[in-house]
Design a protein around this motif. Structure first.
Motif, PDB file in Angstrom:
ATOM      1  N   PHE A  15       7.284  15.508   5.710  1.00 55.57           N
ATOM      2  CA  PHE A  15       6.249  16.035   6.604  1.00 55.57           C
ATOM      3  C   PHE A  15       5.248  16.946   5.909  1.00 55.57           C
ATOM      4  CE2 PHE A  15      10.216  15.467   9.081  1.00 55.57           C
ATOM      5  CZ  PHE A  15       9.807  14.427   9.887  1.00 55.57           C
ATOM      6  N   VAL A  16       5.295  17.000   4.568  1.00 50.16           N
ATOM      7  CA  VAL A  16       4.348  17.821   3.813  1.00 50.16           C
ATOM      8  C   VAL A  16       3.442  16.889   3.018  1.00 50.16           C
ATOM      9  CG1 VAL A  16       4.055  19.599   2.054  1.00 50.16           C
ATOM     10  CG2 VAL A  16       5.985  19.739   3.652  1.00 50.16           C
ATOM     11  N   LYS A  17       2.130  17.022   3.223  1.00 54.11           N
ATOM     12  CA  LYS A  17       1.175  16.169   2.526  1.00 54.11           C
ATOM     13  C   LYS A  17       0.473  16.970   1.448  1.00 54.11           C
ATOM     14  CE  LYS A  17      -2.479  12.782   3.433  1.00 54.11           C
ATOM     15  NZ  LYS A  17      -3.321  12.150   4.471  1.00 54.11           N
ATOM     16  N   LYS A  18       0.509  16.468   0.196  1.00 55.22           N
ATOM     17  CA  LYS A  18      -0.192  17.140  -0.899  1.00 55.22           C
ATOM     18  C   LYS A  18      -0.419  16.167  -2.054  1.00 55.22           C
ATOM     19  CE  LYS A  18       3.789  19.092  -3.398  1.00 55.22           C
ATOM     20  NZ  LYS A  18       4.376  20.340  -3.933  1.00 55.22           N
ATOM     21  N   GLU A  19      -1.205  16.604  -3.030  1.00 51.52           N
ATOM     22  CA  GLU A  19      -1.502  15.782  -4.195  1.00 51.52           C
ATOM     23  C   GLU A  19      -0.280  15.729  -5.120  1.00 51.52           C
ATOM     24  OE1 GLU A  19      -4.563  14.178  -5.010  1.00 51.52           O
ATOM     25  OE2 GLU A  19      -4.915  14.546  -2.890  1.00 51.52           O
ATOM     26  N   ARG A  20       0.151  14.505  -5.459  1.00 52.39           N
ATOM     27  CA  ARG A  20       1.295  14.326  -6.344  1.00 52.39           C
ATOM     28  C   ARG A  20       1.002  13.209  -7.341  1.00 52.39           C
ATOM     29  NH1 ARG A  20       3.825  15.037  -1.249  1.00 52.39           N
ATOM     30  NH2 ARG A  20       5.333  16.743  -1.171  1.00 52.39           N
ATOM     31  N   LEU A  21       1.653  13.251  -8.494  1.00 49.63           N
ATOM     32  CA  LEU A  21       1.607  12.151  -9.439  1.00 49.63           C
ATOM     33  C   LEU A  21       2.610  11.109  -8.981  1.00 49.63           C
ATOM     34  CD1 LEU A  21       0.239  11.333 -12.125  1.00 49.63           C
ATOM     35  CD2 LEU A  21       2.280  12.182 -13.294  1.00 49.63           C
ATOM     36  N   VAL A  22       2.149   9.881  -8.747  1.00 56.68           N
ATOM     37  CA  VAL A  22       3.016   8.836  -8.199  1.00 56.68           C
ATOM     38  C   VAL A  22       2.830   7.539  -8.991  1.00 56.68           C
ATOM     39  CG1 VAL A  22       2.995   9.795  -5.860  1.00 56.68           C
ATOM     40  CG2 VAL A  22       1.267   8.126  -6.529  1.00 56.68           C
ATOM     41  N   PRO A  23       3.847   6.655  -8.993  1.00 53.48           N
ATOM     42  CA  PRO A  23       3.692   5.334  -9.616  1.00 53.48           C
ATOM     43  C   PRO A  23       2.816   4.445  -8.735  1.00 53.48           C
ATOM     44  CG  PRO A  23       5.862   5.536  -8.610  1.00 53.48           C
ATOM     45  CD  PRO A  23       5.203   6.883  -8.481  1.00 53.48           C
ATOM     46  N   VAL A  24       1.829   3.805  -9.348  1.00 52.53           N
ATOM     47  CA  VAL A  24       0.872   2.964  -8.627  1.00 52.53           C
ATOM     48  C   VAL A  24       0.876   1.563  -9.244  1.00 52.53           C
ATOM     49  CG1 VAL A  24      -1.550   2.655  -7.980  1.00 52.53           C
ATOM     50  CG2 VAL A  24      -0.573   4.966  -8.091  1.00 52.53           C
ATOM     51  N   VAL A  25       1.017   0.546  -8.406  1.00 52.50           N
ATOM     52  CA  VAL A  25       0.976  -0.836  -8.864  1.00 52.50           C
ATOM     53  C   VAL A  25      -0.483  -1.271  -8.953  1.00 52.50           C
ATOM     54  CG1 VAL A  25       1.629  -3.198  -8.348  1.00 52.50           C
ATOM     55  CG2 VAL A  25       3.210  -1.341  -7.827  1.00 52.50           C
ATOM     56  N   ASP A  26      -0.906  -1.704 -10.144  1.00 54.87           N
ATOM     57  CA  ASP A  26      -2.304  -2.085 -10.388  1.00 54.87           C
ATOM     58  C   ASP A  26      -2.485  -3.586 -10.166  1.00 54.87           C
ATOM     59  OD1 ASP A  26      -4.872  -2.445 -11.222  1.00 54.87           O
ATOM     60  OD2 ASP A  26      -4.629  -1.481 -13.178  1.00 54.87           O
ATOM     61  N   MET A  27      -3.170  -3.946  -9.071  1.00 54.41           N
ATOM     62  CA  MET A  27      -3.406  -5.351  -8.733  1.00 54.41           C
ATOM     63  C   MET A  27      -4.853  -5.764  -8.988  1.00 54.41           C
ATOM     64  SD  MET A  27      -0.517  -6.634  -7.682  1.00 54.41           S
ATOM     65  CE  MET A  27      -0.964  -8.121  -6.787  1.00 54.41           C
ATOM     66  N   THR A  28      -5.574  -5.001  -9.801  1.00 51.20           N
ATOM     67  CA  THR A  28      -6.985  -5.323 -10.042  1.00 51.20           C
ATOM     68  C   THR A  28      -7.162  -6.546 -10.932  1.00 51.20           C
ATOM     69  OG1 THR A  28      -7.055  -3.737 -11.881  1.00 51.20           O
ATOM     70  CG2 THR A  28      -7.707  -2.933  -9.705  1.00 51.20           C
ATOM     71  N   GLU A  29      -6.116  -6.940 -11.670  1.00 53.87           N
ATOM     72  CA  GLU A  29      -6.151  -8.133 -12.502  1.00 53.87           C
ATOM     73  C   GLU A  29      -5.149  -9.155 -11.950  1.00 53.87           C
ATOM     74  OE1 GLU A  29      -8.255  -8.574 -14.923  1.00 53.87           O
ATOM     75  OE2 GLU A  29      -9.072  -6.535 -14.859  1.00 53.87           O
ATOM     76  N   PRO A  30      -5.271 -10.430 -12.338  1.00 52.77           N
ATOM     77  CA  PRO A  30      -4.308 -11.443 -11.862  1.00 52.77           C
ATOM     78  C   PRO A  30      -2.890 -11.092 -12.288  1.00 52.77           C
ATOM     79  CG  PRO A  30      -6.231 -12.500 -12.827  1.00 52.77           C
ATOM     80  CD  PRO A  30      -6.347 -11.033 -13.147  1.00 52.77           C
ATOM     81  N   THR A  31      -2.002 -10.998 -11.333  1.00 51.97           N
ATOM     82  CA  THR A  31      -0.617 -10.647 -11.655  1.00 51.97           C
ATOM     83  C   THR A  31       0.302 -10.982 -10.496  1.00 51.97           C
ATOM     84  OG1 THR A  31       0.798  -8.893 -12.563  1.00 51.97           O
ATOM     85  CG2 THR A  31      -0.663  -8.288 -10.769  1.00 51.97           C
ATOM     86  N   THR A  32       1.579 -10.977 -10.782  1.00 53.02           N
ATOM     87  CA  THR A  32       2.625 -11.191  -9.781  1.00 53.02           C
ATOM     88  C   THR A  32       3.755 -10.226 -10.074  1.00 53.02           C
ATOM     89  OG1 THR A  32       2.083 -13.547  -9.551  1.00 53.02           O
ATOM     90  CG2 THR A  32       4.302 -12.855  -8.873  1.00 53.02           C
ATOM     91  N   PHE A  33       4.321  -9.650  -9.014  1.00 55.07           N
ATOM     92  CA  PHE A  33       5.491  -8.805  -9.228  1.00 55.07           C
ATOM     93  C   PHE A  33       6.483  -8.984  -8.092  1.00 55.07           C
ATOM     94  CE2 PHE A  33       2.909  -5.966  -6.618  1.00 55.07           C
ATOM     95  CZ  PHE A  33       3.827  -5.279  -5.851  1.00 55.07           C
ATOM     96  N   LEU A  34       7.741  -8.685  -8.398  1.00 53.99           N
ATOM     97  CA  LEU A  34       8.822  -8.725  -7.412  1.00 53.99           C
ATOM     98  C   LEU A  34       9.256  -7.313  -7.103  1.00 53.99           C
ATOM     99  CD1 LEU A  34       8.846 -11.615  -8.637  1.00 53.99           C
ATOM    100  CD2 LEU A  34      11.316 -11.636  -8.264  1.00 53.99           C
ATOM    101  N   LYS A  35       9.390  -7.020  -5.829  1.00 51.16           N
ATOM    102  CA  LYS A  35       9.926  -5.734  -5.373  1.00 51.16           C
ATOM    103  C   LYS A  35      11.287  -6.003  -4.758  1.00 51.16           C
ATOM    104  CE  LYS A  35       9.720  -1.343  -3.762  1.00 51.16           C
ATOM    105  NZ  LYS A  35      11.065  -1.200  -3.193  1.00 51.16           N
ATOM    106  N   ILE A  36      12.297  -5.346  -5.292  1.00 49.78           N
ATOM    107  CA  ILE A  36      13.643  -5.516  -4.753  1.00 49.78           C
ATOM    108  C   ILE A  36      13.758  -4.741  -3.442  1.00 49.78           C
ATOM    109  CG2 ILE A  36      16.098  -5.343  -5.226  1.00 49.78           C
ATOM    110  CD1 ILE A  36      14.519  -7.149  -7.145  1.00 49.78           C
TER     111      ILE A  36
END
Length: 205
Positions: A151-172
């Motif tokens: 319930f607390v919103k703030k700026e954090r460093l987080v992992p981001v999936v980059d889909m700007t180029e052609p790619t495929t990924f699996l999320k378990i």
């Protein structure tokens, strides 16, 4: 082995439900949900999750494959096992620490034998609801984003999936109940193309 595959058209809902932070979300073409299970009572004939995933990428025949996951759900001995396996097989890898608790590892794998070995050491994260991606490009970046936790919103460093180029990924999926395939590539834009990567007699119609 029985395999069920379903396309998920509501991308925004799935991305939110599975807690994927994404860059270039508008370029995402398809999301497919894959579930597989065995009704065979003979445990010796049940294929492990690690082997199913290794067979999938072997049939794709697209290496390198990148495994991206957080280490914070693993015990110290499990982390040592992962790092020992990676070094023993001389696999390129990086580690990024966001804070004292959150450390992410990205491993580059170039052949099926190595993929199976690393999965066997690290895939337990999926059972813990940990963050686990398998991708065809090194697409995990770390960016400062406004996020809400407890319930607390703030700026954090987080992992981001980059889909700007052609790619495929699996999320378990959580508790390893399923596997989600996210793609913006033409070779993954139809159900019959996904089914082609699995044995025909195992697909549920």
């Amino acid at each position: 082995m029985h395999i069920y595959i379903e396309e998920k058209p509501d991308h925004a809902k799935i991305i939110k439900e599975y807690h994927v932070v994404m860059k270039g979300q508008e370029r995402l073409k398809t999301i497919f949900l894959v579930e597989y299970y065995s009704e065979d009572s003979n445990e010796n004939e049940i294929i492990s999750d690690e082997k199913v995933l290794t067979q999938l990428f072997t049939r794709l025949n697209r290496f390198p494959v990148y495994l991206s996951f957080g280490l914070y759900e693993l015990t110290d001995s499990e982390i040592e096992d992962v790092i020992s396996t990676v070094k023993q097989r001389k696999l390129p890898y990086t580690q990024t620490s966001i804070n004292k608790r959150e450390t992410y590892m990205i491993i580059e794998v170039n052949q099926p034998e190595d993929l199976l070995q690393v999965l066997e050491k690290s895939l337990s994260l999926a059972s813990y609801n940990g963050y686990y991606l398998i991708s065809l490009t090194n697409l995990l970046k770390f960016e400062t984003r406004s996020t809400r936790r407890w319930f607390v919103k703030k700026e954090r460093l987080v992992p981001v999936v980059d889909m700007t180029e052609p790619t495929t990924f699996l999320k378990i999926g959580f508790d390893f109940e399923n596997v989600l395939i996210f793609s913006n590539e033409a070779c993954f834009d139809a159900l019959e193309k996904i089914e082609a990567f699995f044995p025909e007699d195992e697909i549920e119609q």
